[in-house]
Design a protein around this motif. Sequence first.
Motif, PDB file in Angstrom:
ATOM      1  N   PHE A  74       0.848  -1.198   0.000  1.00 13.49           N
ATOM      2  CA  PHE A  74       0.000   0.000   0.000  1.00 13.49           C
ATOM      3  C   PHE A  74       0.881   1.245   0.000  1.00 13.49           C
ATOM      4  CE2 PHE A  74       0.652  -1.614   4.258  1.00 13.49           C
ATOM      5  CZ  PHE A  74       1.094  -0.499   4.962  1.00 13.49           C
ATOM      6  N   HIS A  75       0.274   2.381  -0.308  1.00 17.69           N
ATOM      7  CA  HIS A  75       0.998   3.644  -0.384  1.00 17.69           C
ATOM      8  C   HIS A  75       0.639   4.543   0.799  1.00 17.69           C
ATOM      9  CE1 HIS A  75       1.021   2.195  -4.574  1.00 17.69           C
ATOM     10  NE2 HIS A  75       2.168   2.825  -4.671  1.00 17.69           N
ATOM     11  N   VAL A  76       1.627   5.305   1.253  1.00 18.51           N
ATOM     12  CA  VAL A  76       1.402   6.303   2.292  1.00 18.51           C
ATOM     13  C   VAL A  76       2.160   7.566   1.898  1.00 18.51           C
ATOM     14  CG1 VAL A  76       1.068   4.629   4.168  1.00 18.51           C
ATOM     15  CG2 VAL A  76       3.366   5.494   3.678  1.00 18.51           C
ATOM     16  N   TYR A  77       1.726   8.692   2.444  1.00 22.34           N
ATOM     17  CA  TYR A  77       2.409   9.964   2.208  1.00 22.34           C
ATOM     18  C   TYR A  77       3.154  10.376   3.470  1.00 22.34           C
ATOM     19  CZ  TYR A  77       0.054  10.514  -2.247  1.00 22.34           C
ATOM     20  OH  TYR A  77      -0.363  10.325  -3.526  1.00 22.34           O
ATOM     21  N   HIS A  78       4.383  10.851   3.288  1.00 21.74           N
ATOM     22  CA  HIS A  78       5.209  11.281   4.414  1.00 21.74           C
ATOM     23  C   HIS A  78       6.115  12.406   3.953  1.00 21.74           C
ATOM     24  CE1 HIS A  78       7.479  10.996   8.132  1.00 21.74           C
ATOM     25  NE2 HIS A  78       8.605  10.925   7.433  1.00 21.74           N
ATOM     26  N   ASN A  79       6.061  13.527   4.666  1.00 15.77           N
ATOM     27  CA  ASN A  79       6.887  14.688   4.305  1.00 15.77           C
ATOM     28  C   ASN A  79       6.747  15.052   2.829  1.00 15.77           C
ATOM     29  OD1 ASN A  79       7.784  14.911   6.924  1.00 15.77           O
ATOM     30  ND2 ASN A  79       9.763  13.936   6.551  1.00 15.77           N
ATOM     31  N   ASN A  80       5.503  15.084   2.369  1.00 17.76           N
ATOM     32  CA  ASN A  80       5.163  15.479   0.997  1.00 17.76           C
ATOM     33  C   ASN A  80       5.659  14.506  -0.065  1.00 17.76           C
ATOM     34  OD1 ASN A  80       3.899  17.925   1.848  1.00 17.76           O
ATOM     35  ND2 ASN A  80       5.925  18.856   2.052  1.00 17.76           N
ATOM     36  N   GLY A  81       6.034  13.293   0.349  1.00 12.13           N
ATOM     37  CA  GLY A  81       6.454  12.292  -0.611  1.00 12.13           C
ATOM     38  C   GLY A  81       5.580  11.049  -0.519  1.00 12.13           C
ATOM     39  N   MET A  82       5.465  10.302  -1.633  1.00 13.62           N
ATOM     40  CA  MET A  82       4.671   9.084  -1.647  1.00 13.62           C
ATOM     41  C   MET A  82       5.604   7.890  -1.521  1.00 13.62           C
ATOM     42  SD  MET A  82       3.526   6.319  -3.581  1.00 13.62           S
ATOM     43  CE  MET A  82       3.690   6.692  -5.327  1.00 13.62           C
ATOM     44  N   PHE A  83       5.266   6.988  -0.589  1.00 13.86           N
ATOM     45  CA  PHE A  83       6.074   5.805  -0.331  1.00 13.86           C
ATOM     46  C   PHE A  83       5.234   4.548  -0.521  1.00 13.86           C
ATOM     47  CE2 PHE A  83       8.260   9.156   1.826  1.00 13.86           C
ATOM     48  CZ  PHE A  83       9.606   8.814   1.824  1.00 13.86           C
ATOM     49  N   LEU A  84       5.882   3.508  -1.043  1.00 14.23           N
ATOM     50  CA  LEU A  84       5.266   2.194  -1.143  1.00 14.23           C
ATOM     51  C   LEU A  84       5.784   1.337   0.004  1.00 14.23           C
ATOM     52  CD1 LEU A  84       3.680  -0.092  -2.599  1.00 14.23           C
ATOM     53  CD2 LEU A  84       5.773  -0.524  -3.929  1.00 14.23           C
ATOM     54  N   ILE A  85       4.867   0.841   0.843  1.00 12.38           N
ATOM     55  CA  ILE A  85       5.235  -0.058   1.927  1.00 12.38           C
ATOM     56  C   ILE A  85       4.748  -1.458   1.577  1.00 12.38           C
ATOM     57  CG2 ILE A  85       4.872  -0.669   4.352  1.00 12.38           C
ATOM     58  CD1 ILE A  85       4.702   2.255   5.023  1.00 12.38           C
ATOM     59  N   ASN A  86       5.680  -2.408   1.578  1.00 15.10           N
ATOM     60  CA  ASN A  86       5.345  -3.820   1.437  1.00 15.10           C
ATOM     61  C   ASN A  86       5.494  -4.441   2.817  1.00 15.10           C
ATOM     62  OD1 ASN A  86       5.012  -3.905  -1.502  1.00 15.10           O
ATOM     63  ND2 ASN A  86       7.204  -3.486  -1.556  1.00 15.10           N
ATOM     64  N   LEU A  87       4.367  -4.776   3.431  1.00 16.95           N
ATOM     65  CA  LEU A  87       4.344  -5.218   4.822  1.00 16.95           C
ATOM     66  C   LEU A  87       4.143  -6.727   4.912  1.00 16.95           C
ATOM     67  CD1 LEU A  87       4.166  -4.221   7.857  1.00 16.95           C
ATOM     68  CD2 LEU A  87       1.686  -4.270   7.534  1.00 16.95           C
ATOM     69  N   CYS A  88       5.016  -7.403   5.644  1.00 16.28           N
ATOM     70  CA  CYS A  88       4.911  -8.849   5.860  1.00 16.28           C
ATOM     71  C   CYS A  88       4.591  -9.114   7.326  1.00 16.28           C
ATOM     72  CB  CYS A  88       6.208  -9.554   5.482  1.00 16.28           C
ATOM     73  SG  CYS A  88       6.672  -9.401   3.757  1.00 16.28           S
ATOM     74  N   ASP A  89       3.424  -9.649   7.584  1.00 15.73           N
ATOM     75  CA  ASP A  89       3.048 -10.046   8.942  1.00 15.73           C
ATOM     76  C   ASP A  89       3.369 -11.532   9.086  1.00 15.73           C
ATOM     77  OD1 ASP A  89       1.862  -9.874  11.521  1.00 15.73           O
ATOM     78  OD2 ASP A  89       0.043 -10.774  10.722  1.00 15.73           O
ATOM     79  N   THR A  90       4.173 -11.882  10.079  1.00 16.17           N
ATOM     80  CA  THR A  90       4.656 -13.251  10.201  1.00 16.17           C
ATOM     81  C   THR A  90       4.079 -13.948  11.428  1.00 16.17           C
ATOM     82  OG1 THR A  90       6.586 -12.576  11.489  1.00 16.17           O
ATOM     83  CG2 THR A  90       6.834 -12.648   9.094  1.00 16.17           C
ATOM     84  N   PRO A  91       3.992 -15.297  11.400  1.00 16.49           N
ATOM     85  CA  PRO A  91       3.494 -16.032  12.567  1.00 16.49           C
ATOM     86  C   PRO A  91       4.491 -16.016  13.711  1.00 16.49           C
ATOM     87  CG  PRO A  91       4.192 -17.551  10.851  1.00 16.49           C
ATOM     88  CD  PRO A  91       4.258 -16.174  10.260  1.00 16.49           C
ATOM     89  N   GLY A  92       3.977 -15.973  14.943  1.00 18.51           N
ATOM     90  CA  GLY A  92       4.856 -15.964  16.106  1.00 18.51           C
ATOM     91  C   GLY A  92       5.017 -17.326  16.735  1.00 18.51           C
ATOM     92  N   HIS A  93       4.161 -18.292  16.357  1.00 16.67           N
ATOM     93  CA  HIS A  93       4.221 -19.619  16.967  1.00 16.67           C
ATOM     94  C   HIS A  93       5.395 -20.415  16.412  1.00 16.67           C
ATOM     95  CE1 HIS A  93       2.972 -23.602  18.347  1.00 16.67           C
ATOM     96  NE2 HIS A  93       2.154 -22.988  19.169  1.00 16.67           N
ATOM     97  N   VAL A  94       6.059 -21.165  17.264  1.00 17.20           N
ATOM     98  CA  VAL A  94       7.252 -21.916  16.874  1.00 17.20           C
ATOM     99  C   VAL A  94       6.979 -22.891  15.732  1.00 17.20           C
ATOM    100  CG1 VAL A  94       6.880 -23.734  18.591  1.00 17.20           C
ATOM    101  CG2 VAL A  94       9.197 -23.266  17.768  1.00 17.20           C
ATOM    102  N   ASP A  95       5.738 -23.387  15.603  1.00 22.58           N
ATOM    103  CA  ASP A  95       5.406 -24.347  14.560  1.00 22.58           C
ATOM    104  C   ASP A  95       5.579 -23.773  13.155  1.00 22.58           C
ATOM    105  OD1 ASP A  95       4.789 -26.085  16.552  1.00 22.58           O
ATOM    106  OD2 ASP A  95       2.618 -26.028  16.277  1.00 22.58           O
ATOM    107  N   PHE A  96       5.621 -22.443  13.032  1.00 18.39           N
ATOM    108  CA  PHE A  96       5.647 -21.810  11.712  1.00 18.39           C
ATOM    109  C   PHE A  96       6.956 -21.057  11.456  1.00 18.39           C
ATOM    110  CE2 PHE A  96       1.305 -21.843  13.447  1.00 18.39           C
ATOM    111  CZ  PHE A  96       0.731 -22.748  12.581  1.00 18.39           C
ATOM    112  N   SER A  97       8.033 -21.419  12.152  1.00 18.13           N
ATOM    113  CA  SER A  97       9.293 -20.688  12.037  1.00 18.13           C
ATOM    114  C   SER A  97       9.898 -20.777  10.639  1.00 18.13           C
ATOM    115  CB  SER A  97      10.294 -21.182  13.083  1.00 18.13           C
ATOM    116  OG  SER A  97      10.514 -22.574  12.940  1.00 18.13           O
TER     117      SER A  97
END
Length: 353
Positions: free
Chosen positions: A68-91
């Motif tokens: 997704f895109h966000v604006y910061h200090n008058n500039g447009m940035f693309l953020i690619n966000l990875c949410d990862t599992p915290g349980h040991v089974d998915f390391s």
Amino acid sequence: MDLFPEPSNVRNVGVAGHIDHGKTTLTDYILAEGRIIARDLAGKARYLDYWLEEQKRGITMKTTVMSFHVYHNNGMFLINLCDTPGHVDFSGKVSRAFRLVDSVLFVVDAVEGVMAQTESYLKLALKEVAKPILCINKIDRLILELRASETEIFSRLSSIIRRFNELIKKYAPPTVKDRWLVDPRKGNVIFCSAIHGWGFTYDQAMKSGLRFGDLIDMYKMDSSKIRKIFPLGEVLVKTIIEQCPAPNVAQEARVRNLWRGEIPDELLRCSRDGSTIFYVSKAVVEKGRIFVTGRVFAGEVRIGEYMCLNDGKRRRLKNLFVIKASKIETVGSVPAGCIFGAFIDARSGETFA
């Protein structure tokens, strides 16, 4: 709006930590800043836990990517966000996800501190030369559950930072070890309560004159005031943009640690010109076809044939996408420094050129 800005305006960041330390709740606030979900749903939606089984169990079972895109200090940035599992089974899924990102936001419960899985994932991130950022969450628990004093809160948070840095010293590559130590005065430590929607950095606290004693007083009177003064989504996005390295900055150090043999110049520079090189982090079967999530490290990915460097076989890449909100968007090409989705007969961990 340019779907793929210059590499200097791209941020590839993961969110990781021990189970139940608040990762997915916290990512809601980042997504709210990107207008993926409404701000009043942040912290409640658990948006990236869209599998029914995840919602039932209340844990993240897989790695989810969102662009997704966000604006910061008058500039447009693309953020690619990875949410990862915290349980040991998915390391295993976490290890492959860290190859996609240049930085990892580590969420640590203020009461429980740095746990075994936090250490394990920090070790994996440092092995992948992904810069760690520390987010100390659930500070409300210190106030409401433990009834900690201002001195006790300060001591507890200091001990977490100290322990986190001990692990960085232990596992980080020598070239980045000293630079990557976390320090509130550097802006790479966030203090927050995801459940109550507030967070701040050292600099913000100093500018506002906030002390931990003030937090205690606010919770005695009106805790909603903290969220209005220090909205969590804003500080998270600001920290990601200012503290997480852009791919063209991060990639040289990463490639020198990860690549075997002679390194192509375009790979070191994250150049969008020259030969194409991409990595597959995740592969799942979708309606009889293999859908992959990957990152372009050099050149530009387009539909066509590519050589798998793992087995020497050529595979055809079909239907290129970016993953936005609850849908995928078809694109003609994806440049270096960005994360993509595609249909190709590939396996997790394979590299193509």
